[in-house]
Design an enzyme around this catalytic site. Structure first.
Site, PDB file in Angstrom:
ATOM      1  N   TYR A 136      38.276  -7.337  13.322  1.00 23.36           N
ATOM      2  CA  TYR A 136      38.803  -5.968  13.484  1.00 23.36           C
ATOM      3  C   TYR A 136      39.519  -5.439  12.237  1.00 23.36           C
ATOM      4  O   TYR A 136      39.692  -6.163  11.287  1.00 23.36           O
ATOM      5  CB  TYR A 136      39.621  -5.787  14.759  1.00 23.36           C
ATOM      6  N   GLU A 137      39.827  -4.163  12.304  1.00 22.42           N
ATOM      7  CA  GLU A 137      40.426  -3.458  11.143  1.00 22.42           C
ATOM      8  C   GLU A 137      39.495  -3.501   9.929  1.00 22.42           C
ATOM      9  O   GLU A 137      39.930  -3.634   8.787  1.00 22.42           O
ATOM     10  CB  GLU A 137      41.797  -4.067  10.829  1.00 22.42           C
ATOM     11  N   GLY A 138      38.183  -3.370  10.206  1.00 22.68           N
ATOM     12  CA  GLY A 138      37.157  -3.500   9.159  1.00 22.68           C
ATOM     13  C   GLY A 138      36.765  -4.948   9.019  1.00 22.68           C
ATOM     14  O   GLY A 138      37.587  -5.762   8.600  1.00 22.68           O
ATOM     15  N   GLN A 182      35.409  -5.455   4.176  1.00 26.03           N
ATOM     16  CA  GLN A 182      36.476  -5.633   3.181  1.00 26.03           C
ATOM     17  C   GLN A 182      35.887  -6.035   1.835  1.00 26.03           C
ATOM     18  O   GLN A 182      36.319  -5.585   0.774  1.00 26.03           O
ATOM     19  CB  GLN A 182      37.464  -6.729   3.626  1.00 26.03           C
TER      20      GLN A 182
END
Lengths: 594, 594
Positions: A435-437, A442
């Protein structure tokens, strides 16, 4: 469950010595963050996390969240712990005093969040998401929006969410379907369905303020047509229930006490925040903070796992040391005598302490970017942050997951049993690379957007620091061998980057093919630099007779281990980067499985 | 859950072409294993696993086993599936015809077990444990014991267990506490408590036959004082319930539908099997088979994960290819166009197909060791088996766990949601590096007992094969570069071993310090050899115009990927081996955490 004890000694080693937080705060004029205040946050924060949050970690995992006809109930004790957290003034530690916060620097908020995440990752999601929403409103809201929402959010009376993902898109937000139709009164009617909304519905606060990405009727296609809206669960003026409801909660592998909600917006009243069609930009301004926070999860779960594993390795008696009995009075030796158990423990220790150094180093840059009076210094910090953030997120979560797996392995069969709590840490940590990319995203952000996108400038901003460090310490009596190794890798880093850059000009797929390994390669070098900074301080303490020599000795031994056993992983990642894209792209998609 | 489809094409590629099972069986006089029989096992086995076992996999995980006052109930459908399995004649496929089995070679049993484990790992534990118990009785039981137990076990009327672990010892069986006191009637009264007993209690069979390690009153200390006993749940003659009961079942991370039991023996009637105090030796004779079987779990979970991931990567639309849209008519491209997604998929494919080759190669050695009329050939097979078994167990489970994690990652956030079934494969697979001897123990077995313990002879038995292979194919027009790389690593392998051996003579901890990385290093080279064997066949098929050229192309591309992106991991493992023990052992145990 391993009982969490905040590793205050290691935290202080970084804060007081390696990174001199006190000088850093003084230099930024952050006078409220006095040494006494820092001490109080550490001591009292540790108590709260150890005594209130840690005991709820395993029970929260076992019980999970309950969903009943749109109503979500968090596990026993969660609501009360949140009330205690708010009452203790923790919720507004790093928030703007104009809205009731204490105004302490981001880095202190991060230190606190480390303790929260280590003791109870699921619980920490609720305040964590609220802080994200607060940042968005603070950065992009109108004064009226700030007045209405920030005060209640800072006080912990209300909580917040970030509503981005839809069933058909997570990474690719350009294709979201949620629509926002302008209304006569200046508000918007939002319709659509969002998934994976952490803290989307729960019983901890009076109201929940959703920050929602949606498209205006006339919005351009793709990411340039996304706007951000505030959609409160209850309308602030009338107190009426808004047209947003929780359709269900997900059944997940881990972080089970964090409610992951499907939210249905059915003509819900929302208010545009920031400019129309600039919603994704609003999100990006918070990304550094949120991604560093997610990276922290690797450290948090890793630290908890290490605490359990070290204790077990000292207690568990099994087999004799190959060099002769070490506990001849007992039925067998504690398993910490075995080299392979130590390999696992030292890998855990080296990653945890290295990742903590990386997080604190990066958090200081956040402070500088926010607080420095000097625009050049701010820009330099921003550049370093842009470079380091995807590495923090992906490297810390990849290695954190490895750490939690080692911790489980140290326990043998008992590690697989829920009762011991070690497997929960693996399950909880497993979401962090996603999650969060995702970590793949990334890596593309790092290599494509940041490094190659700046023609190498953002990389050079960091390699310059390492180069100076190596030059200054090239003759260090105890550490010169490692300094030379780091210096060599630092040079190779630039060369490897140039090679990928050249290849990418001919074929953009070279970026994607190299990205994840490039990120990991970079992370290992950065941790090498940080391990040497810690080792220098430890060696100086031994030389000066200051500090605790046992502690310093542990630092030096772990640095040695890192350079001998973990840093060589750069060779494999470099080879993968150099392998190029052809061996990934040559096979037609339909031939992957026959 | 990904619907399991037996990868018959890949299985046949190995069986028919790479390893020529038919010639192998004919050479061993295993005439029952005719090509028709092999075909029938593959086709019908696939149907059973796809249609009966696979649909019970996720429901079994969700429901788990039930424990109520000593009674264990397996998840819905498990009992019926077992009855169907028994009725279909599957249970005795590789069992001795003297007791009702079909007498097919072990390798065919293994092929069947791959399909079972891939479709439903938990369910496969019940027949799997029974086969273990059958082997023990077959190898060490008296004729009367065989008559009493083997017929019913082969028929699947009764099932079996292996009771080794106790709460205070798993690896270190020398310190078990369960006692066996001789009785007037020639039996023994067993008292003690065993934990982690898979299939220890359940509702699938009329009787459960426990094979239990215990100590006689006058037994010598340590591993030389352990004896093996048969302890039936119901006494065969009287039908009376014996003094063994299930105290509880464990709540675990995965394989939740496999009942993991605490078994309490309270003066239970047991019968010595094999010689007194030779119980551990009896166990060791089955170890090769059991460890290969556990290694298979890495392949099984990995295969299931790959099937899910490939399908998802072709279906899920997200972002555009960096080289321009590949599905311009759709909202986004399928994620299989992205190099980083392909990196994960190809890693999965390369490990799965490589691990399958390793398993089948090793299974042929099992056949030869059992069935060959030539004692030299038997001994050679035994030596290779001794060498390869710990590698199969540890390398296949380490890489299998990596594969299941990639599969989950390909799914992004959906991978973390139970509904999709991808996270179950990670949880199920996570036990495989632990049980049946942790991977750390496998590594010590390989490097300490097998390689150094034979003064390198067992290693040379394998490197000789690789050396000959490389010599024969040094000029291969398409593959000579990879052959040269393999040859170079094969030489380095011997040199690295000599180096560790020298160091270990001075300090036995060098073995433990090097062991796990040495095992992984070895595994990568072995898979390189097997990938080249597959590539040679694929290239020959293309050259001859035989076989399916698309399939052969996939093999060649995956071999290329393996050599470019995975085999370079040997560099890191070698560096870790060369790092030596000092950086692991220098830190006193009490300084690991302060």
């Amino acid at each position: 469950m391993p009982d969490y004890k905040a590793p205050l000694r290691d935290m202080r080693f970084l804060i007081d010595h390696v990174f001199d937080f006190h000088g850093h705060y003084a230099g930024l004029g952050a006078t409220d963050a006095s040494p006494d205040m820092v001490g109080a946050i550490l001591e009292e924060g540790a108590k709260f996390c150890e005594n209130v949050l840690s005991p709820l970690n395993r029970s929260g995992d076992e019980e999970g969240c309950h969903f009943d006809n749109g109503v979500v109930t968090t596990p026993k004790g969660f609501k009360e712990a949140f009330a205690q957290y708010v009452e203790g003034g923790w919720h507004g530690v790093a928030a703007d005093p104009a809205y009731g916060g204490q105004g302490l620097p981001s880095s202190l908020g991060l230190v606190l969040s480390e303790m929260i995440g280590s003791s109870n990752t699921s619980w920490g999601m609720y305040p964590g998401l609220t802080h994200g929403a607060m940042s968005a409103i603070h950065a992009h809201g109108s004064q009226a929006q700030k007045d209405t929402y920030l005060t209640k959010l800072t006080a912990g009376q209300w909580t917040g969410t970030m509503c981005l993902t839809e069933a058909h898109c997570g990474t690719d937000l350009g294709i979201i379907k949620t629509r926002a139709v302008p209304q006569a009164n200046g508000s918007y009617a939002l319709t659509g369905s969002k998934i994976f909304i952490s803290a989307g519905e729960h019983d901890m606060s009076e109201n929940i303020i959703h920050l929602v990405l949606a498209k205006l009727p006339d919005a351009p296609a793709g990411t340039k047509g996304i706007s951000l809206f505030i959609v409160p669960k209850f309308l602030p003026e009338s107190g009426e229930r808004n047209g947003v409801s929780c359709g269900s909660i997900e059944h997940k592998m881990g972080i089970k006490a964090s409610a992951t909600c499907v939210l249905n917006f059915d003509g819900a009243e929302g208010y545009l925040i920031g400019e129309a069609n600039k919603g994704l930009n609003c999100m990006f301004t918070m990304m550094n903070h949120a991604r560093l926070g997610t990276g922290m999860q690797g450290l948090c779960n890793g630290e908890a796992s290490f605490q359990g594993a070290v204790k077990y390795a000292n207690d568990r008696l099994q087999m004799r040391s190959l060099t002769g009995p070490k506990a001849p009075d007992k039925a067998a030796d504690p398993i910490i005598v075995h080299p392979d158990v130590r390999r696992m423990l030292l890998t855990m220790k080296a990653f945890n302490e290295g990742n903590r150094a990386l997080a604190y180093f990066t958090a200081q840059l956040l402070d500088t970017a926010h607080l420095s009076a000097d625009p050049d210094q701010r820009q330099e910090a921003e550049d370093l942050l842009a470079f380091l953030t995807p590495i923090c997120k992906a490297f810390m979560t990849e290695t954190g997951l490895e750490v939690t797996n080692h911790g489980m392995q140290v326990f043998g069969g008992h590690g697989f049993i829920r009762e011991w709590g070690m497997e929960q840490l693996v399950r909880d940590c497993r979401i962090a690379p996603i999650y969060e990319g995702t970590n793949g995203i990334q890596a593309l952000d790092l290599l494509g957007r940041k490094v190659l996108g700046s023609q190498g400038k953002l990389l050079r901003g960091f390699t310059k620091i390492v180069h100076k460090f190596c030059a200054a310490n090239a003759e260090h009596p105890q550490l010169k061998v490692q300094v030379a190794k780091l210096n060599q890798l630092n040079q190779q880093w630039g060369e490897l980057t140039a090679k990928v850059g050249m290849a990418a000009m001919k074929n953009p797929d070279e970026v994607g093919a190299a990205a994840l390994d490039y990120l990991m390669y970079s992370g290992y070098i950065i941790l090498g630099y940080l391990w040497l900074r810690m080792a220098l301080v430890a060696q100086a303490q031994i030389d000066n007779g200051s500090g605790d020599p046992d502690y310093a000795r542990g630092k030096l031994a772990t640095c040695e281990f890192y350079f001998k056993r973990l840093l060589p992983r750069t060779a494999t990642h470099r080879a993968a980067v150099e392998a190029g894209s052809e061996c990934l792209m040559s096979l037609p998609a339909e031939l992957f499985a026959l």
